[in-house]
Motif scaffolding. Sequence first.
Motif, PDB file in Angstrom:
ATOM      1  N   ILE A 547       0.874  -1.182   0.000  1.00 15.44           N
ATOM      2  CA  ILE A 547       0.000   0.000   0.000  1.00 15.44           C
ATOM      3  C   ILE A 547       0.903   1.221   0.000  1.00 15.44           C
ATOM      4  CG2 ILE A 547      -1.719   1.307   1.301  1.00 15.44           C
ATOM      5  CD1 ILE A 547      -2.827  -1.256   2.367  1.00 15.44           C
ATOM      6  N   ILE A 548       0.710   2.097  -0.985  1.00 11.48           N
ATOM      7  CA  ILE A 548       1.448   3.362  -0.970  1.00 11.48           C
ATOM      8  C   ILE A 548       0.413   4.451  -0.750  1.00 11.48           C
ATOM      9  CG2 ILE A 548       2.963   4.931  -2.228  1.00 11.48           C
ATOM     10  CD1 ILE A 548       3.971   2.540  -3.811  1.00 11.48           C
ATOM     11  N   GLU A 549       0.496   5.080   0.412  1.00  7.80           N
ATOM     12  CA  GLU A 549      -0.548   6.037   0.768  1.00  7.80           C
ATOM     13  C   GLU A 549      -0.447   7.330  -0.025  1.00  7.80           C
ATOM     14  OE1 GLU A 549      -2.208   6.816   4.632  1.00  7.80           O
ATOM     15  OE2 GLU A 549      -0.881   5.256   5.419  1.00  7.80           O
ATOM     16  N   SER A 550      -1.589   7.902  -0.255  1.00 10.67           N
ATOM     17  CA  SER A 550      -1.681   9.211  -0.893  1.00 10.67           C
ATOM     18  C   SER A 550      -0.834  10.209  -0.094  1.00 10.67           C
ATOM     19  CB  SER A 550      -3.156   9.614  -0.862  1.00 10.67           C
ATOM     20  OG  SER A 550      -3.337  10.818  -1.506  1.00 10.67           O
ATOM     21  N   GLN A 551      -0.207  11.126  -0.825  1.00 14.51           N
ATOM     22  CA  GLN A 551       0.647  12.120  -0.155  1.00 14.51           C
ATOM     23  C   GLN A 551      -0.139  12.950   0.858  1.00 14.51           C
ATOM     24  OE1 GLN A 551       2.265  14.486  -3.401  1.00 14.51           O
ATOM     25  NE2 GLN A 551       4.274  14.123  -2.544  1.00 14.51           N
ATOM     26  N   SER A 552       0.539  13.336   1.917  1.00 16.59           N
ATOM     27  CA  SER A 552      -0.114  14.196   2.905  1.00 16.59           C
ATOM     28  C   SER A 552      -0.118  15.647   2.400  1.00 16.59           C
ATOM     29  CB  SER A 552       0.622  14.128   4.226  1.00 16.59           C
ATOM     30  OG  SER A 552       1.882  14.749   4.089  1.00 16.59           O
ATOM     31  N   ILE A 553      -0.953  16.461   3.043  1.00 14.51           N
ATOM     32  CA  ILE A 553      -1.022  17.889   2.686  1.00 14.51           C
ATOM     33  C   ILE A 553       0.365  18.523   2.814  1.00 14.51           C
ATOM     34  CG2 ILE A 553      -1.956  20.107   3.454  1.00 14.51           C
ATOM     35  CD1 ILE A 553      -4.503  18.543   4.274  1.00 14.51           C
ATOM     36  N   ARG A 554       1.081  18.119   3.869  1.00 15.94           N
ATOM     37  CA  ARG A 554       2.413  18.654   4.098  1.00 15.94           C
ATOM     38  C   ARG A 554       3.352  18.310   2.920  1.00 15.94           C
ATOM     39  NH1 ARG A 554       6.875  18.046   7.573  1.00 15.94           N
ATOM     40  NH2 ARG A 554       7.052  19.794   9.033  1.00 15.94           N
ATOM     41  N   ASP A 555       3.281  17.049   2.467  1.00 21.35           N
ATOM     42  CA  ASP A 555       4.139  16.628   1.351  1.00 21.35           C
ATOM     43  C   ASP A 555       3.823  17.389   0.065  1.00 21.35           C
ATOM     44  OD1 ASP A 555       5.362  14.822   2.976  1.00 21.35           O
ATOM     45  OD2 ASP A 555       4.180  13.095   2.308  1.00 21.35           O
ATOM     46  N   ILE A 556       2.534  17.634  -0.161  1.00 16.78           N
ATOM     47  CA  ILE A 556       2.182  18.359  -1.396  1.00 16.78           C
ATOM     48  C   ILE A 556       2.765  19.755  -1.336  1.00 16.78           C
ATOM     49  CG2 ILE A 556       0.308  19.169  -2.879  1.00 16.78           C
ATOM     50  CD1 ILE A 556      -1.553  17.336  -1.282  1.00 16.78           C
ATOM     51  N   LEU A 557       2.635  20.389  -0.178  1.00 22.00           N
ATOM     52  CA  LEU A 557       3.154  21.751  -0.071  1.00 22.00           C
ATOM     53  C   LEU A 557       4.676  21.751  -0.235  1.00 22.00           C
ATOM     54  CD1 LEU A 557       0.914  23.099   2.821  1.00 22.00           C
ATOM     55  CD2 LEU A 557       0.656  23.456   0.368  1.00 22.00           C
TER      56      LEU A 557
END
Length: 606
Positions: A547-557
């Motif tokens: 499972i590769i989780e969707s990026q967090s808000i922090r990672d997108i920023l």
Amino acid sequence: MNNYGIDIWGDDNFIIKDGKVCLKYGCEPAIIDIVNTLQDDGYKGPLILRFKHLIKKQIEQIYKSFNKAIKEFEYEGSFNAVYPLKVNQYPGFVKNLVKLGKNLNYGLEAGSKAELLLAMAYNNENSPITVNGFKDKELITMGFIAAEMGHKITLTIEGINELEMIIKTAKERFKVKPNIGLRVRLHSLGSGIWAKSGGINSKFGLNSTELIEAVGLLKENDLLDCFTMIHFHIGSQIHEIHPLKKALSEAGNIYVELRKMGANSLKNINLGGGLAIEYSQFEKSPQRNYTLSEYANDIVFILKTIAGQKNEKEPNIYIESGRFVSANHAVLIAPVLELFSQEYSESKLKLKDKNPQLIDELCDLYKNIKPANAVEYMHDSCDHLDSVLTLFDLGYVDLQDRSNAEILVHLIGKKAISMLSAKHLLRTQKEVQERYLVNFSMFQSLPDFWGLGQEFPIMPLDRLDKNPTQSASIWDITCDSDGEISFDANKRPLFLHDVDVEKEDYFLGFFLVGAYQEVLGMKHNLFTHPTQICIDVNEKGYEIESIIESQSIRDILEDLDYDVREIDEILKERIENSKLIDDRSKKQILGELFIFIHDNGYLKNI
Ligand SMILES: *Cc1c(COP(=O)(O)O)cnc(C)c1O
């Protein structure tokens, strides 16, 4: 009942059992059951499911079809294939593909430095690597390093200047050299929306004069032995076989001509990609007019004929099919969050003791609607609503009257739908279509629908034993009005079920999204790539391999080059400075915000 065209696009990979869409493989698990398990484990929001057995199936089909054709025509060349990384570079796909293709010597194609690096790291030993696209000295040097490492690599040059760089690099480096391929600029054109890669005005390749010049340069510099391949690619999703056959005849003749000029090491023809898949969900608009075995037979037959006529060696065949190999392995699953008309329930009706006459008439229509008058009453109700709205603008009816009128018209529409036959439904869809708000971003997950109008099969994962009655428009959760797949009675009459999503889950599957969509996806509104799950289906059940989780808000920023530590600091300081709450509450809201920032940005209503 509706099978959502599964018999057209499904390629025998899916089957409907007990109203659920299931994988037609191993123990045939229902996709909804897999999704429910994942939901229970906390994976809300959209999901990309990757099925390993479907990757394997596509690779094996290609080899099987070509090897069969080779045997049938007693063809002397070999068949080889490479996977073009640009079609899907995600590790969950590529690493499985490399493993599954090992015993067939299935290779990789790279079109940039980053892709070449991936190929150098992951490609199986003895499997070919081809490199296409524009190159600089650095990329060419990487190609030499790959050869020096032991990779069977072919650098396909797009222009004379690239050949000059190769000649220069060859003089500077060790004895080992990569193979050289020439991309030929064909006169023949592809067809379809992705046809721009072929033709005399295409972005890529050498024309006849340049080909002659290239062979001269290779000869002069003692590199003619390295020239082993010619390459062409007439575009993706080739709808008709005819343009490909024409292009292949042209390339075949270039091959024999170049051999006659002394290019004795030239033994491979690389046809690029283009092999189409069937995306159509509705019989009316099939997307290709040939099968894989026809494609393989035609290619082998044409090359055999040309080589025979000119008394030359039958070339080894290379193909670079990407879409065909990757499209069907991935299914996007997205939960429906809301049906817009559900706001218009009978319980919300607040009729007055004395209503305007039009409202009374709407009540009568609602009470007396019958199958025989359903269409007529529905039209009447729409006219009435128009009149009520005009009266509202003029100040003759109030907001409560207007609300009652809107609710009644929706209720009449709904009642009418349940009474109408499918034929009538299509004709009346404009008045009564339902809007489904779905937890995904079109820009992230179906960019080719947004950019090119490419359609993808869509269907609910369950309730397939019940008649879907709502003509459906699909809205994504971006704040962009382009994020919509509108109902189209002619081209894609999609019907979905009338569900109360407050009480029950309703998931949509978007199929055949494994090619191009994922990496072309955009972060519009900062929605990121969905959580990906690799699934191995077998006879006993299924295993979730990764499972590769969707990026967090922090990672997108952070991806946008924000200094996320600075953002943390600023938020903390601002909360601390707030004069509106006490210190204990400040700690609490900081904690809440911290959790949100470390999670992905999709909605979690369900
Ligand atoms: C894009 C591309 C491919 C893959 O094409 P598909 O239509 O996905 O099979 C193959 N070769 C080259 C050179 C490409 O640019």
